[in-house]
Design an enzyme around this catalytic site. Structure first.
Site, PDB file in Angstrom:
ATOM      1  N   ARG A 215       0.934  -1.129   0.011  1.00  0.00           N
ATOM      2  CA  ARG A 215       0.048   0.188  -0.094  1.00  0.00           C
ATOM      3  C   ARG A 215       0.691   1.397   0.093  1.00  0.00           C
ATOM      4  O   ARG A 215       0.655   2.208  -0.637  1.00  0.00           O
ATOM      5  CB  ARG A 215      -1.117   0.100   1.095  1.00  0.00           C
TER       6      ARG A 215
ATOM      7  N   TYR B  97       0.231   3.237  -3.480  1.00  0.00           N
ATOM      8  CA  TYR B  97      -0.697   4.381  -3.237  1.00  0.00           C
ATOM      9  C   TYR B  97      -0.129   5.511  -2.269  1.00  0.00           C
ATOM     10  O   TYR B  97      -0.956   6.570  -2.263  1.00  0.00           O
ATOM     11  CB  TYR B  97      -2.123   4.021  -2.410  1.00  0.00           C
TER      12      TYR B  97
ATOM     13  N   CYS C 271      14.947  -3.643  -4.509  1.00  0.00           N
ATOM     14  CA  CYS C 271      15.759  -2.499  -5.342  1.00  0.00           C
ATOM     15  C   CYS C 271      14.812  -1.570  -6.037  1.00  0.00           C
ATOM     16  O   CYS C 271      14.680  -1.715  -7.410  1.00  0.00           O
ATOM     17  CB  CYS C 271      16.513  -3.377  -6.322  1.00  0.00           C
TER      18      CYS C 271
HETATM   19  N1  LLP Z   1     -16.869  -3.985  -3.751  1.00  0.00           N
HETATM   20  C1  LLP Z   1     -16.203  -3.673  -4.903  1.00  0.00           C
HETATM   21  C2  LLP Z   1     -16.956  -3.985  -6.077  1.00  0.00           C
HETATM   22  C3  LLP Z   1     -14.690  -3.360  -4.799  1.00  0.00           C
HETATM   23  O1  LLP Z   1     -14.305  -3.132  -5.866  1.00  0.00           O
HETATM   24  C4  LLP Z   1     -14.391  -3.122  -3.691  1.00  0.00           C
HETATM   25  C5  LLP Z   1     -12.940  -2.755  -3.586  1.00  0.00           C
HETATM   26  C6  LLP Z   1     -15.157  -3.323  -2.457  1.00  0.00           C
HETATM   27  C7  LLP Z   1     -16.511  -3.847  -2.370  1.00  0.00           C
HETATM   28  C8  LLP Z   1     -14.478  -3.528  -1.051  1.00  0.00           C
HETATM   29  O2  LLP Z   1     -14.250  -2.143  -0.686  1.00  0.00           O
HETATM   30  P1  LLP Z   1     -13.476  -1.612   0.683  1.00  0.00           P
HETATM   31  O3  LLP Z   1     -14.828  -1.891   1.757  1.00  0.00           O
HETATM   32  O4  LLP Z   1     -12.295  -2.754   1.215  1.00  0.00           O
HETATM   33  O5  LLP Z   1     -13.039  -0.307   0.632  1.00  0.00           O
HETATM   34  N2  LLP Z   1      -6.092  -1.974  -2.810  1.00  0.00           N
HETATM   35  C9  LLP Z   1      -6.431  -0.808  -2.590  1.00  0.00           C
HETATM   36  C10 LLP Z   1      -8.336  -1.077  -2.348  1.00  0.00           C
HETATM   37  C11 LLP Z   1      -8.853  -1.522  -3.748  1.00  0.00           C
HETATM   38  C12 LLP Z   1     -10.041  -1.279  -3.448  1.00  0.00           C
HETATM   39  C13 LLP Z   1     -10.783  -2.225  -4.643  1.00  0.00           C
HETATM   40  N3  LLP Z   1     -12.246  -2.421  -4.594  1.00  0.00           N
HETATM   41  C14 LLP Z   1      -5.977  -0.362  -1.100  1.00  0.00           C
HETATM   42  O6  LLP Z   1      -5.214  -0.887  -0.613  1.00  0.00           O
HETATM   43  O7  LLP Z   1      -6.486   0.658  -0.578  1.00  0.00           O
END
Ligand code: LLP
Length: 404
Positions: free
Chosen positions: A307, A311, A338
């Site tokens: 992360r 990001y 690296c």
């Molecule tokens: N539903 C859908 C259709 C999604 O695309 C996502 C997350 C969620 C639910 C769940 O979202 P949450 O409640 O976890 O915010 N890798 C990134 C976050 C990518 C989220 C992708 N979609 C990070 O580390 O912040």
């Protein structure tokens, strides 16, 4: 999770003792915290008892999914692999929703055969593909359509999904078209309208805008949906500055929405359930002093926890054992990879650190292990789950022989 006599402790386990048995880097979860988060989430919306589908992409560890299942949750999946692991965890197919812009034919066939609750479609072409499969199986398939509500989630741009320039969902115009088409189809059962505007959202107002868009649209097309899937996205307090998501407000605006529309709400939370339930413990390999700052080179790296590199996300770093000797030295916590972006955090005030000390990277339960990779041929980490004084290994450290 707190310090007891200056030693970081999860439930009944002092982490310095835990590390006598386990090597670093290691992901470490609290079982109690997971249950607590699920209960809080359920209680926040108990007046309309939504279907809660845990977003498997945020954490797809089988044992974690089993515990989530035990708490009665369903799953939101985005690939055949996630669907398989959710089923393996024992999650009822009638509590599983399948999202994603690029589901392949073989993934759709698998989902249709498993009779899951909904396939949430994201394009006209996908709907035609599902109809084609359904026809060949002489089956009627329950689907949802994901709307792109063109709503700014006011979060990091890399994790925003609800604006029209994002690839997700369909426009209002397409939604009207495809909902008419699905209504007439012998093989499609349009049951759900879905949205998901982004992740790590801390303000309820984007959700309010999203609900207004839904409200107007449903009135305009005069269609009843059995389900409205509001996605996930509720943020957590990574900075520990008490900027918390206002569940009370969100509950209120949904309740208001429900007075106008009779439907069942689905949520797809990931981060809000699992984000703050885990830490990453890492050991300092070397300290490299330079004129402006010291590089604290730890044994965890961006492949283990992406992360910050991906990001620019900030995760608190704290010592495993407090020595109460503070210094104003600038520390750069970096990994051995690296890449210049292989850096976790810069601090201006921290306790004096020494080589071989342990540090803790906080709130890594969501998009931690699930986003990790083998970059630089580094094995994926072990994961342990603490419950009271019990420690369960819920993933073994990958062996180099298995990668090479
Ligand atoms: N539903 C859908 C259709 C999604 O695309 C996502 C997350 C969620 C639910 C769940 O979202 P949450 O409640 O976890 O915010 N890798 C990134 C976050 C990518 C989220 C992708 N979609 C990070 O580390 O912040």
């Amino acid at each position: 999770m707190r310090y007891i006599n200056n030693i970081f402790t999860i439930e009944k386990c002092k982490l310095n003792k835990v590390l006598k048995k386990f090597e670093t880097p290691i992901f470490c979860y609290s079982g109690r915290k997971i249950n607590e988060n699920i209960n809080n989430f359920k209680n926040s919306f108990k007046s309309f008892s939504p279907i809660i589908c845990f977003s498997t992409k945020s954490n797809s560890n089988l044992e974690i999914l089993k515990q989530i299942k035990k708490n009665g949750l369903g799953a939101d999946v985005v690939s055949k692999g996630e669907l398989m692991i959710a089923l393996k965890a024992g999650i009822n197919p009638k509590k599983i929703v399948f999202s994603g812009v690029g589901k392949t034919r073989s993934e759709l066939i698998y989902a249709i055969e498993k009779n899951i609750l909904l396939i949430n479609c994201e394009s006209k072409s996908e709907i035609l593909e599902i109809e084609n499969i359904a026809r060949s199986k002489n089956k009627k398939v329950d689907i949802g359509i994901r709307l792109n509500p063109n709503t700014d989630a006011k979060t990091l741009k890399q994790i925003s999904t609800g604006k029209k320039e994002n690839k997700f969902g369909v426009s209002e115009k397409t939604l009207v078209e495809v909902s008419e088409y699905s209504r007439k189809s012998k093989y499609l059962n349009l049951k759900c309208l879905s949205v998901h505007i982004g992740s790590q959202i801390l303000d309820y107002k984007p959700y309010q805008k999203m609900l207004n868009v839904l409200d107007k649209l449903i009135k305009k097309i005069d269609l009843n949906f059995d389900y409205i899937d509001l996605g996930g996205g509720m943020g957590i307090d990574y900075n520990k500055d008490n900027k918390k998501f206002n569940y009370k407000k969100y509950n209120q605006i949904i309740k208001k929405f429900l007075t106008k529309h009779k439907t069942k709400i689905i949520f797809e939370p990931g981060r809000s359930i699992i984000g703050d339930t885990a830490i990453l413990i890492s050991k300092i390999i070397y300290i490299k002093e330079s004129s402006k700052k010291d590089f604290i080179i730890v044994d965890a790296a961006m492949n283990d926890f992406m992360r910050p590199a991906l990001y620019g996300a900030k995760h608190k770093i704290i010592p495993l054992i407090k020595n109460n000797k503070m210094t104003n030295k600038k520390y750069d916590f970096v990994g051995p990879i690296c890449e210049t972006t292989d850096k976790f955090l810069t601090t201006n005030k921290f306790q004096k650190l020494n080589e071989k000390d342990y540090i803790i990277i906080c709130d890594v339960g969501a998009y931690g292990s699930s986003l990790s990779s083998n970059y630089n041929i580094r094995p994926k980490l072990a994961e342990i789950l603490i419950k009271g004084s019990k420690i369960n290994v819920i993933k073994k450290r990958q062996k180099l022989e298995d990668i090479i």
